[in-house]
Each structure stands twice: as structure tokens, then as C-alpha cells.
Design an enzyme around this catalytic site. Structure first.
Site, PDB file in Angstrom:
ATOM      1  N   HIS A 138       8.460  18.624 -23.168  1.00 38.73           N
ATOM      2  CA  HIS A 138       7.543  19.600 -23.762  1.00 38.73           C
ATOM      3  C   HIS A 138       6.481  18.890 -24.596  1.00 38.73           C
ATOM      4  O   HIS A 138       6.545  17.680 -24.830  1.00 38.73           O
ATOM      5  CB  HIS A 138       8.281  20.659 -24.593  1.00 38.73           C
ATOM      6  CG  HIS A 138       8.828  20.188 -25.891  1.00 38.73           C
ATOM      7  ND1 HIS A 138       9.358  21.039 -26.830  1.00 38.73           N
ATOM      8  CD2 HIS A 138       8.944  18.944 -26.434  1.00 38.73           C
ATOM      9  CE1 HIS A 138       9.757  20.352 -27.879  1.00 38.73           C
ATOM     10  NE2 HIS A 138       9.532  19.104 -27.669  1.00 38.73           N
ATOM     11  N   CYS A 160       5.687  15.050 -31.624  1.00 34.30           N
ATOM     12  CA  CYS A 160       5.924  16.136 -30.660  1.00 34.30           C
ATOM     13  C   CYS A 160       4.615  16.703 -30.121  1.00 34.30           C
ATOM     14  O   CYS A 160       4.624  17.494 -29.170  1.00 34.30           O
ATOM     15  CB  CYS A 160       6.770  17.243 -31.282  1.00 34.30           C
ATOM     16  SG  CYS A 160       8.527  16.895 -31.198  1.00 34.30           S
ATOM     17  N   HIS A 215       6.947  14.672 -23.953  1.00 36.26           N
ATOM     18  CA  HIS A 215       8.121  13.838 -24.229  1.00 36.26           C
ATOM     19  C   HIS A 215       9.345  14.684 -23.925  1.00 36.26           C
ATOM     20  O   HIS A 215       9.250  15.912 -23.828  1.00 36.26           O
ATOM     21  CB  HIS A 215       8.126  13.370 -25.693  1.00 36.26           C
ATOM     22  CG  HIS A 215       8.244  14.508 -26.654  1.00 36.26           C
ATOM     23  ND1 HIS A 215       7.158  15.261 -27.040  1.00 36.26           N
ATOM     24  CD2 HIS A 215       9.322  15.077 -27.232  1.00 36.26           C
ATOM     25  CE1 HIS A 215       7.565  16.222 -27.848  1.00 36.26           C
ATOM     26  NE2 HIS A 215       8.869  16.151 -27.978  1.00 36.26           N
ATOM     27  N   HIS A 253      13.618  15.868 -24.253  1.00 40.11           N
ATOM     28  CA  HIS A 253      14.791  16.038 -25.116  1.00 40.11           C
ATOM     29  C   HIS A 253      16.021  16.275 -24.251  1.00 40.11           C
ATOM     30  O   HIS A 253      15.931  16.855 -23.162  1.00 40.11           O
ATOM     31  CB  HIS A 253      14.636  17.256 -26.033  1.00 40.11           C
ATOM     32  CG  HIS A 253      13.620  17.068 -27.119  1.00 40.11           C
ATOM     33  ND1 HIS A 253      13.864  16.330 -28.254  1.00 40.11           N
ATOM     34  CD2 HIS A 253      12.357  17.530 -27.244  1.00 40.11           C
ATOM     35  CE1 HIS A 253      12.794  16.350 -29.025  1.00 40.11           C
ATOM     36  NE2 HIS A 253      11.847  17.075 -28.437  1.00 40.11           N
ATOM     37  N   ASP A 278      16.369  23.062 -16.578  1.00 39.99           N
ATOM     38  CA  ASP A 278      16.750  21.652 -16.475  1.00 39.99           C
ATOM     39  C   ASP A 278      15.723  20.848 -15.672  1.00 39.99           C
ATOM     40  O   ASP A 278      15.288  21.271 -14.590  1.00 39.99           O
ATOM     41  CB  ASP A 278      18.131  21.528 -15.812  1.00 39.99           C
ATOM     42  CG  ASP A 278      18.682  20.111 -15.906  1.00 39.99           C
ATOM     43  OD1 ASP A 278      18.459  19.445 -16.947  1.00 39.99           O
ATOM     44  OD2 ASP A 278      19.335  19.663 -14.946  1.00 39.99           O
ATOM     45  N   HIS A 279      15.333  19.698 -16.246  1.00 42.46           N
ATOM     46  CA  HIS A 279      14.354  18.792 -15.638  1.00 42.46           C
ATOM     47  C   HIS A 279      12.982  19.441 -15.424  1.00 42.46           C
ATOM     48  O   HIS A 279      12.253  19.056 -14.502  1.00 42.46           O
ATOM     49  CB  HIS A 279      14.887  18.186 -14.331  1.00 42.46           C
ATOM     50  CG  HIS A 279      15.910  17.114 -14.581  1.00 42.46           C
ATOM     51  ND1 HIS A 279      17.167  17.385 -15.045  1.00 42.46           N
ATOM     52  CD2 HIS A 279      15.830  15.770 -14.473  1.00 42.46           C
ATOM     53  CE1 HIS A 279      17.828  16.258 -15.182  1.00 42.46           C
ATOM     54  NE2 HIS A 279      17.040  15.262 -14.857  1.00 42.46           N
ATOM     55  N   GLU A 314      18.227  20.450 -30.380  1.00 47.34           N
ATOM     56  CA  GLU A 314      17.118  19.699 -29.771  1.00 47.34           C
ATOM     57  C   GLU A 314      17.363  18.198 -29.929  1.00 47.34           C
ATOM     58  O   GLU A 314      16.997  17.399 -29.066  1.00 47.34           O
ATOM     59  CB  GLU A 314      15.782  20.090 -30.410  1.00 47.34           C
ATOM     60  CG  GLU A 314      14.588  19.551 -29.656  1.00 47.34           C
ATOM     61  CD  GLU A 314      13.290  20.149 -30.156  1.00 47.34           C
ATOM     62  OE1 GLU A 314      12.684  20.955 -29.437  1.00 47.34           O
ATOM     63  OE2 GLU A 314      12.897  19.822 -31.291  1.00 47.34           O
TER      64      GLU A 314
HETATM   65 NI    NI Z   1       9.941  17.548 -29.080  1.00 44.42          NI
END
Ligand code: NI
Length: 136
Positions: free
Chosen positions: A15, A34, A40, A42, A80-81, A125
Site C-alpha cells: 500500500h 508509508c 511498500h 506489510h 493477499d498479494h 500491520e
Molecule cells: Ni505501511
């Protein structure tokens, strides 16, 4: 007497947190790393908690295999992904913060649960940063 049953799950996603009304400097001040325009990732950890009466016929609050399937189909397959900003409809115009992600997850699971069950979702997160939502 209500008992809570819990199921843990996991997904990876990318995100970027930013406010499109602000310039890069303002975004960096508020969102730090972020706000990286290149995104990037998580490793999100999820705890889905369902509370309800214990059914005298089964001894269950709900069948945990059914809960596993709901999480797999509604959350893991959906998130996911994924690049949350680009690939997830709800985040095209909404910042994919942990707060907004946990509300999305709660709504999607709530739609699949019997109405007599209470739902709480906890989303990590990072190992130290986590949020909770119970529908209030
Ligand atoms: Ni983040």
C-alpha cells in the site's frame, strides 16, 4: 453465557498512505515512509473473534471450519498479494490505513455470519501496531 472463538489468519499486501490533496512534503510529514510513492508491503496478521451462545447440540459457538472458509474466501482471496490502492475497489479513493482495512474486513465477514453472533476483528500491520473493530 457467551463464549468467544478466535481464528488467526494472514495476508501480505502492498500500500501507499497519502492524501492526494497534499504535496509530497506534507504527505511525508504525516505518513513518513508509508507515503513512499513506489509503495511498500506489510505482513498483516488477523484475529477474527466471534462471540455467541454455545449451541447445546454441537457444543460450538460456530463451526471453526466454516469461519476458516469465510476468512479464506472473503479476506485472503480478496487482499493477499494485492496492491491495496490499485487493486482493491474500496481503496481507490480511501487511504488503506490499518483502520480502514480492519473496517473493510469486519464488513465482509459480518455479511457472512449468523446475525446472533458478535464479531470483532483485530488487525496487526506490524508486530507492534494493531487495530481493532467491533462494528461501533
Ligand atoms: Ni505501511
Amino acid at each position: 453465557m457467551k463464549v468467544t472463538v478466535n481464528r488467526k489468519a494472514h495476508f501480505n499486501a502492498a500500500h501507499r498512505l497519502y492524501n492526494p490533496a497534499w504535496n509530497d512534503e506534507q504527505n511525508f510529514t504525516v505518513f513518513g515512509k508509508c507515503s513512499n510513492p513506489h509503495y511498500h508491503g506489510h505482513n498483516y496478521e488477523l484475529i477474527v473473534s466471534v462471540a455467541g451462545e454455545v449451541d447445546p447440540e454441537t457444543g460450538f459457538v460456530m463451526n471453526l471450519d466454516l469461519l476458516r472458509k469465510i476468512i479464506e474466501e472473503e479476506i485472503e482471496d480478496y487482499l493477499d498479494h494485492k496492491n491495496l490502492n490499485i487493486e482493491v475497489e474500496e481503496f481507490k479513493n480511501l487511504n488503506p490505513t490499518a483502520e480502514n482495512i480492519v473496517v473493510l474486513i469486519w464488513n465482509k465477514i459480518r455479511n457472512k455470519l449468523a446475525s446472533n453472533l458478535d464479531l470483532k476483528v483485530t488487525l496487526y500491520e506490524t508486530p507492534r501496531n494493531f487495530v481493532e473493530y467491533s462494528g461501533q
